[in-house]
Motif scaffolding. Sequence first.
Motif, PDB file in Angstrom:
ATOM      1  N   LEU A  37       0.821  -1.202   0.000  1.00 54.77           N
ATOM      2  CA  LEU A  37       0.000   0.000   0.000  1.00 54.77           C
ATOM      3  C   LEU A  37       0.862   1.263   0.000  1.00 54.77           C
ATOM      4  N   GLU A  38       1.971   1.225   0.714  1.00 52.77           N
ATOM      5  CA  GLU A  38       2.843   2.404   0.799  1.00 52.77           C
ATOM      6  C   GLU A  38       3.356   2.803  -0.588  1.00 52.77           C
ATOM      7  N   LEU A  39       3.823   1.823  -1.365  1.00 54.47           N
ATOM      8  CA  LEU A  39       4.317   2.113  -2.710  1.00 54.47           C
ATOM      9  C   LEU A  39       3.172   2.578  -3.605  1.00 54.47           C
ATOM     10  N   LYS A  40       2.026   1.937  -3.478  1.00 53.06           N
ATOM     11  CA  LYS A  40       0.849   2.320  -4.261  1.00 53.06           C
ATOM     12  C   LYS A  40       0.491   3.777  -4.005  1.00 53.06           C
ATOM     13  N   ASN A  41       0.504   4.192  -2.746  1.00 49.52           N
ATOM     14  CA  ASN A  41       0.168   5.575  -2.399  1.00 49.52           C
ATOM     15  C   ASN A  41       1.212   6.560  -2.945  1.00 49.52           C
ATOM     16  N   GLU A  42       2.467   6.153  -2.946  1.00 47.11           N
ATOM     17  CA  GLU A  42       3.515   7.019  -3.486  1.00 47.11           C
ATOM     18  C   GLU A  42       3.320   7.231  -4.987  1.00 47.11           C
ATOM     19  N   ILE A  43       2.948   6.163  -5.702  1.00 47.25           N
ATOM     20  CA  ILE A  43       2.701   6.276  -7.139  1.00 47.25           C
ATOM     21  C   ILE A  43       1.489   7.172  -7.389  1.00 47.25           C
ATOM     22  N   VAL A  44       0.440   7.005  -6.597  1.00 49.62           N
ATOM     23  CA  VAL A  44      -0.762   7.835  -6.735  1.00 49.62           C
ATOM     24  C   VAL A  44      -0.429   9.301  -6.493  1.00 49.62           C
ATOM     25  N   GLU A  45       0.394   9.566  -5.487  1.00 56.32           N
ATOM     26  CA  GLU A  45       0.785  10.945  -5.169  1.00 56.32           C
ATOM     27  C   GLU A  45       1.546  11.576  -6.340  1.00 56.32           C
ATOM     28  N   ILE A  46       2.440  10.800  -6.933  1.00 54.28           N
ATOM     29  CA  ILE A  46       3.200  11.307  -8.084  1.00 54.28           C
ATOM     30  C   ILE A  46       2.260  11.603  -9.255  1.00 54.28           C
ATOM     31  N   LEU A  47       1.318  10.697  -9.498  1.00 53.92           N
ATOM     32  CA  LEU A  47       0.366  10.893 -10.594  1.00 53.92           C
ATOM     33  C   LEU A  47      -0.523  12.115 -10.354  1.00 53.92           C
ATOM     34  N   ASN A  48      -0.926  12.327  -9.105  1.00 52.31           N
ATOM     35  CA  ASN A  48      -1.749  13.501  -8.781  1.00 52.31           C
ATOM     36  C   ASN A  48      -0.978  14.796  -9.017  1.00 52.31           C
ATOM     37  N   LYS A  49       0.284  14.787  -8.650  1.00 54.89           N
ATOM     38  CA  LYS A  49       1.129  15.968  -8.897  1.00 54.89           C
ATOM     39  C   LYS A  49       1.282  16.216 -10.393  1.00 54.89           C
ATOM     40  N   ASN A  50       1.366  15.111 -11.134  1.00 55.74           N
ATOM     41  CA  ASN A  50       1.499  15.228 -12.587  1.00 55.74           C
ATOM     42  C   ASN A  50       0.246  15.864 -13.178  1.00 55.74           C
ATOM     43  N   ILE A  51      -0.927  15.438 -12.673  1.00 53.83           N
ATOM     44  CA  ILE A  51      -2.195  16.013 -13.140  1.00 53.83           C
ATOM     45  C   ILE A  51      -2.257  17.493 -12.779  1.00 53.83           C
ATOM     46  N   ASP A  52      -1.795  17.841 -11.559  1.00 55.93           N
ATOM     47  CA  ASP A  52      -1.792  19.247 -11.124  1.00 55.93           C
ATOM     48  C   ASP A  52      -0.927  20.096 -12.052  1.00 55.93           C
ATOM     49  N   ASN A  53       0.176  19.516 -12.527  1.00 57.22           N
ATOM     50  CA  ASN A  53       1.053  20.248 -13.430  1.00 57.22           C
ATOM     51  C   ASN A  53       0.317  20.618 -14.723  1.00 57.22           C
ATOM     52  N   TYR A  54      -0.540  19.735 -15.192  1.00 62.86           N
ATOM     53  CA  TYR A  54      -1.278  20.000 -16.420  1.00 62.86           C
ATOM     54  C   TYR A  54      -2.450  20.948 -16.168  1.00 62.86           C
ATOM     55  N   ASN A  55      -2.939  20.955 -14.932  1.00 57.49           N
ATOM     56  CA  ASN A  55      -4.034  21.865 -14.611  1.00 57.49           C
ATOM     57  C   ASN A  55      -3.520  23.306 -14.424  1.00 57.49           C
TER      58      ASN A  55
END
Length: 336
Positions: free
Chosen positions: A318-336
Amino acid sequence: MSTNKHAIIRYQTLDKCFSNSGKRYYIEDLLEACNDAIYNFDESSNGIKKRQLYDDIKFMESEQGWSIPLEKVKDGRRAFYRYEEATFSINSQPLNNAEAEQLKSAILVLTRFKGLPQFEWVNELIPKLDKTFGLYNKNKEIISFDNNQFLKGTEFITPLFKAIQNKQTLIIEYKSFKSNVSQNIVFHSYHLKQYNNRWFLFGKNDEYKNLTNLALDRIETVEQNSKPFDETELVNFEEYFDDFIGVTKPINAVLTKIILNATVALAPYIITKPLHGSQRKIKLSEKNFIFSIDVIPNFELKKQLLSFGNEITVIEPLELKNEIVEILNKNIDNYN
């Protein structure tokens, strides 16, 4: 050329027998000599039969072999074998056609290593082979490696390689990506590794207790230093990289079972080219491919997983999964 096991041993043994003018070698004697030589090299071998021996002799007599001047001398109902010229030997002959082709193939591969340490001799060898045997055609490239000839830092590979060999302490001027200024590091070099088309130097930095790696493209200068070489952090590098992907091994890292879910479209690529040597299949269906790898989570692992986009999903831990999700969310924020 016969490529079956122990062929070279047999050819060399027959060559010695044919050139021995002090003894008559009948076919049974040649067979015994070959099998003795094979057994001395490989005790588990069952040797060869007469048919293989005749094939070996035929090859040695052919143009593809050495065109040996073999004489079959009648002795009653039997015959013994010898060279027509006692001074003849396959070891004193030019390359045969088969050997020339093998060497040509090897040279084509070696040319891809020009510029790397211990391969400087390739630059000198190719013209000599080309002049003597016409082996190398520079216009015929039939193999390519994933190599960036413009990569910064490759000029340091040779001096660093020699420093590792000679256990020579160095002063390395290094400018990391995290700093605007360079610093001088007293460094004890242990190992060079290429990963993802970049080169890394592993060793001991006098300022730290743990094993350190430096990216060669961030090195500014390299100088020798008289300080005694320190091997306190030297490890077995044949095993060091077994538990993680890339070059980064976090301090106090723990080997972790990571369960991943790949799409059907990606599954064949992951199966034929595993992410890691520990990869194991859990489930393969028409919908997905679930598998596991046992590695230490690090920066390179995350980068690799993210490179697959939506075709790979982390299930556990779960810890790694959450880290990947956090990175993806930041990536989406960059496009927003």
